[in-house]
Motif scaffolding. Sequence first.
Motif, PDB file in Angstrom:
ATOM      1  N   LEU A  79       0.746  -1.244   0.205  1.00  0.00           N
ATOM      2  CA  LEU A  79       0.036  -0.023   0.091  1.00  0.00           C
ATOM      3  C   LEU A  79       1.004   1.251  -0.180  1.00  0.00           C
ATOM      4  O   LEU A  79       1.658   1.306   0.981  1.00  0.00           O
ATOM      5  N   ALA A  80       0.937   2.062  -1.157  1.00  0.00           N
ATOM      6  CA  ALA A  80       1.882   3.356  -0.996  1.00  0.00           C
ATOM      7  C   ALA A  80       0.691   4.489  -0.744  1.00  0.00           C
ATOM      8  O   ALA A  80      -0.367   4.510  -1.171  1.00  0.00           O
ATOM      9  N   VAL A  81       1.160   5.350   0.042  1.00  0.00           N
ATOM     10  CA  VAL A  81       0.475   6.511   0.617  1.00  0.00           C
ATOM     11  C   VAL A  81       1.207   7.747   0.339  1.00  0.00           C
ATOM     12  O   VAL A  81       2.391   7.976   0.884  1.00  0.00           O
ATOM     13  N   ASP A  82       0.616   8.705  -0.453  1.00  0.00           N
ATOM     14  CA  ASP A  82       1.368   9.841  -0.682  1.00  0.00           C
ATOM     15  C   ASP A  82       0.338  10.866  -1.222  1.00  0.00           C
ATOM     16  O   ASP A  82      -0.631  10.610  -1.923  1.00  0.00           O
ATOM     17  N   ASP A  83       0.116  12.049  -0.688  1.00  0.00           N
ATOM     18  CA  ASP A  83      -0.893  13.150  -0.806  1.00  0.00           C
ATOM     19  C   ASP A  83      -0.665  13.622  -2.335  1.00  0.00           C
ATOM     20  O   ASP A  83      -1.600  14.249  -2.873  1.00  0.00           O
ATOM     21  N   GLU A  84       0.400  13.548  -3.196  1.00  0.00           N
ATOM     22  CA  GLU A  84       0.479  13.886  -4.198  1.00  0.00           C
ATOM     23  C   GLU A  84       0.194  12.777  -5.271  1.00  0.00           C
ATOM     24  O   GLU A  84       1.058  11.875  -5.660  1.00  0.00           O
ATOM     25  N   ARG A  85      -1.031  13.009  -6.076  1.00  0.00           N
ATOM     26  CA  ARG A  85      -1.318  11.795  -7.193  1.00  0.00           C
ATOM     27  C   ARG A  85      -0.018  11.711  -8.064  1.00  0.00           C
ATOM     28  O   ARG A  85       0.180  10.517  -8.583  1.00  0.00           O
ATOM     29  N   PRO A  86       0.628  12.562  -8.883  1.00  0.00           N
ATOM     30  CA  PRO A  86       1.742  12.336  -9.662  1.00  0.00           C
ATOM     31  C   PRO A  86       2.663  11.135  -9.177  1.00  0.00           C
ATOM     32  O   PRO A  86       3.202  10.695  -9.769  1.00  0.00           O
ATOM     33  N   VAL A  87       3.206  11.801  -7.754  1.00  0.00           N
ATOM     34  CA  VAL A  87       4.042  10.509  -7.163  1.00  0.00           C
ATOM     35  C   VAL A  87       3.410   9.185  -7.214  1.00  0.00           C
ATOM     36  O   VAL A  87       4.181   8.336  -7.573  1.00  0.00           O
ATOM     37  N   LEU A  88       2.319   8.916  -6.759  1.00  0.00           N
ATOM     38  CA  LEU A  88       1.710   7.632  -6.873  1.00  0.00           C
ATOM     39  C   LEU A  88       1.546   7.138  -8.236  1.00  0.00           C
ATOM     40  O   LEU A  88       1.912   5.692  -8.310  1.00  0.00           O
ATOM     41  N   ASP A  89       1.386   7.852  -9.139  1.00  0.00           N
ATOM     42  CA  ASP A  89       1.091   7.520 -10.642  1.00  0.00           C
ATOM     43  C   ASP A  89       2.797   7.003 -10.838  1.00  0.00           C
ATOM     44  O   ASP A  89       2.852   6.018 -11.957  1.00  0.00           O
ATOM     45  N   ALA A  90       3.776   7.600 -10.629  1.00  0.00           N
ATOM     46  CA  ALA A  90       5.108   7.405 -10.954  1.00  0.00           C
ATOM     47  C   ALA A  90       5.500   6.065 -10.151  1.00  0.00           C
ATOM     48  O   ALA A  90       6.106   5.332 -10.709  1.00  0.00           O
ATOM     49  N   ILE A  91       5.005   5.941  -8.918  1.00  0.00           N
ATOM     50  CA  ILE A  91       5.130   4.524  -8.242  1.00  0.00           C
ATOM     51  C   ILE A  91       4.373   3.572  -8.961  1.00  0.00           C
ATOM     52  O   ILE A  91       5.249   2.317  -9.325  1.00  0.00           O
ATOM     53  N   LYS A  92       3.312   3.710  -9.588  1.00  0.00           N
ATOM     54  CA  LYS A  92       2.648   2.679 -10.238  1.00  0.00           C
ATOM     55  C   LYS A  92       3.384   2.216 -11.443  1.00  0.00           C
ATOM     56  O   LYS A  92       3.675   0.861 -11.629  1.00  0.00           O
ATOM     57  N   ARG A  93       3.957   3.143 -12.021  1.00  0.00           N
ATOM     58  CA  ARG A  93       4.625   2.831 -13.361  1.00  0.00           C
ATOM     59  C   ARG A  93       5.810   2.285 -12.919  1.00  0.00           C
ATOM     60  O   ARG A  93       6.491   1.220 -13.906  1.00  0.00           O
ATOM     61  N   ALA A  94       6.387   2.352 -11.786  1.00  0.00           N
ATOM     62  CA  ALA A  94       7.725   1.820 -11.274  1.00  0.00           C
ATOM     63  C   ALA A  94       7.512   0.516 -11.245  1.00  0.00           C
ATOM     64  O   ALA A  94       8.520  -0.524 -11.468  1.00  0.00           O
ATOM     65  N   PHE A  95       6.269   0.013 -10.434  1.00  0.00           N
ATOM     66  CA  PHE A  95       6.281  -1.290 -10.135  1.00  0.00           C
ATOM     67  C   PHE A  95       5.563  -2.053 -11.423  1.00  0.00           C
ATOM     68  O   PHE A  95       5.540  -3.251 -11.231  1.00  0.00           O
ATOM     69  N   LYS A  96       5.280  -1.507 -12.310  1.00  0.00           N
ATOM     70  CA  LYS A  96       4.505  -2.264 -13.409  1.00  0.00           C
ATOM     71  C   LYS A  96       5.093  -3.218 -14.143  1.00  0.00           C
ATOM     72  O   LYS A  96       4.792  -4.487 -14.150  1.00  0.00           O
ATOM     73  N   PRO A  97       6.599  -3.397 -13.903  1.00  0.00           N
ATOM     74  CA  PRO A  97       7.377  -4.416 -14.548  1.00  0.00           C
ATOM     75  C   PRO A  97       7.333  -5.620 -13.617  1.00  0.00           C
ATOM     76  O   PRO A  97       7.605  -6.836 -14.091  1.00  0.00           O
ATOM     77  N   PHE A  98       6.777  -5.202 -12.228  1.00  0.00           N
ATOM     78  CA  PHE A  98       7.105  -6.498 -11.147  1.00  0.00           C
ATOM     79  C   PHE A  98       5.597  -6.671 -10.724  1.00  0.00           C
ATOM     80  O   PHE A  98       5.372  -7.266 -10.065  1.00  0.00           O
ATOM     81  N   ALA A  99       4.506  -6.504 -11.605  1.00  0.00           N
ATOM     82  CA  ALA A  99       3.098  -6.711 -11.518  1.00  0.00           C
ATOM     83  C   ALA A  99       2.806  -8.220 -11.018  1.00  0.00           C
ATOM     84  O   ALA A  99       1.867  -8.368 -10.226  1.00  0.00           O
ATOM     85  N   ALA A 100       3.664  -9.178 -11.816  1.00  0.00           N
ATOM     86  CA  ALA A 100       3.242 -10.586 -11.471  1.00  0.00           C
ATOM     87  C   ALA A 100       3.776 -10.940  -9.612  1.00  0.00           C
ATOM     88  O   ALA A 100       3.351 -11.760  -9.179  1.00  0.00           O
ATOM     89  N   GLN A 101       4.639 -10.057  -9.236  1.00  0.00           N
ATOM     90  CA  GLN A 101       5.091 -10.363  -7.940  1.00  0.00           C
ATOM     91  C   GLN A 101       4.486  -9.231  -6.954  1.00  0.00           C
ATOM     92  O   GLN A 101       4.585  -9.503  -5.524  1.00  0.00           O
ATOM     93  N   VAL A 102       4.209  -8.119  -7.214  1.00  0.00           N
ATOM     94  CA  VAL A 102       3.632  -6.992  -6.255  1.00  0.00           C
ATOM     95  C   VAL A 102       2.287  -6.573  -6.884  1.00  0.00           C
ATOM     96  O   VAL A 102       1.811  -6.319  -7.988  1.00  0.00           O
ATOM     97  N   GLU A 103       1.314  -6.779  -5.674  1.00  0.00           N
ATOM     98  CA  GLU A 103      -0.148  -6.159  -5.969  1.00  0.00           C
ATOM     99  C   GLU A 103      -0.146  -4.777  -5.281  1.00  0.00           C
ATOM    100  O   GLU A 103       0.415  -4.814  -3.848  1.00  0.00           O
ATOM    101  N   LEU A 104      -0.286  -3.654  -6.101  1.00  0.00           N
ATOM    102  CA  LEU A 104       0.052  -2.510  -5.446  1.00  0.00           C
ATOM    103  C   LEU A 104      -1.091  -1.754  -5.466  1.00  0.00           C
ATOM    104  O   LEU A 104      -1.881  -1.762  -6.293  1.00  0.00           O
ATOM    105  N   GLN A 105      -1.546  -1.214  -4.006  1.00  0.00           N
ATOM    106  CA  GLN A 105      -2.812  -0.309  -3.888  1.00  0.00           C
ATOM    107  C   GLN A 105      -2.156   1.214  -3.384  1.00  0.00           C
ATOM    108  O   GLN A 105      -1.131   1.140  -2.877  1.00  0.00           O
TER     109      GLN A 105
END
Length: 201
Positions: A79-105
Amino acid sequence: MQQEGSTAMTDQLYTTHDISRLLQVDPSTVSKWIDRGILMAFRTPGGHRRVRSADLRTFLITHQMPVPEELGSGTVRLLAVDDERPVLDAIKRAFKPFAAQVELQTTTSGVEALLLVSEQKPHGMIIDLNMPDIDGLEVCRRIRARKQMEGVRLITMTSAHTPEVVEQSKQAGALACMAKPLDVQQVLELFRVPLALSAKR
């Protein structure tokens, strides 16, 4: 009441006797872990205790115990927590290659994060230190005050990364404090290293 199916559908359920056989410990030991709140479990309508495979795996990793092969794979829930939506979007993109290993909320609110951690029971949280409603240090303190959340690994992140901030994070109960932008590989290593250590023992 939270839907039991809100976690990964592949989660297998174990009885206390299943776990005692799997880990070669006495069933009463497993019951004590559950009673102390360090191993997450729920009761069936008939009153029997059940433990999800993901929660058993988290318990073993957290306490640096060997993880049996049948539990060795599976997704890590973060679970990633940040009040800035662009930061969360960047984190989502960074974790995308690891989608099989990480379930990100993600959430933009520290208050909502405290509700989600109880409902979703993630393996770990990545928490921004500087948030308007409730700062990251306070989020860490409140989670650490809950015995049943003991197994959740807390990681703080900040753009003002200093030794003082790292120390404050650790005092609040965080496992690590990372600089922004977040290094995804470092985050993954915090979940994999204990597995590697356990395998060597």
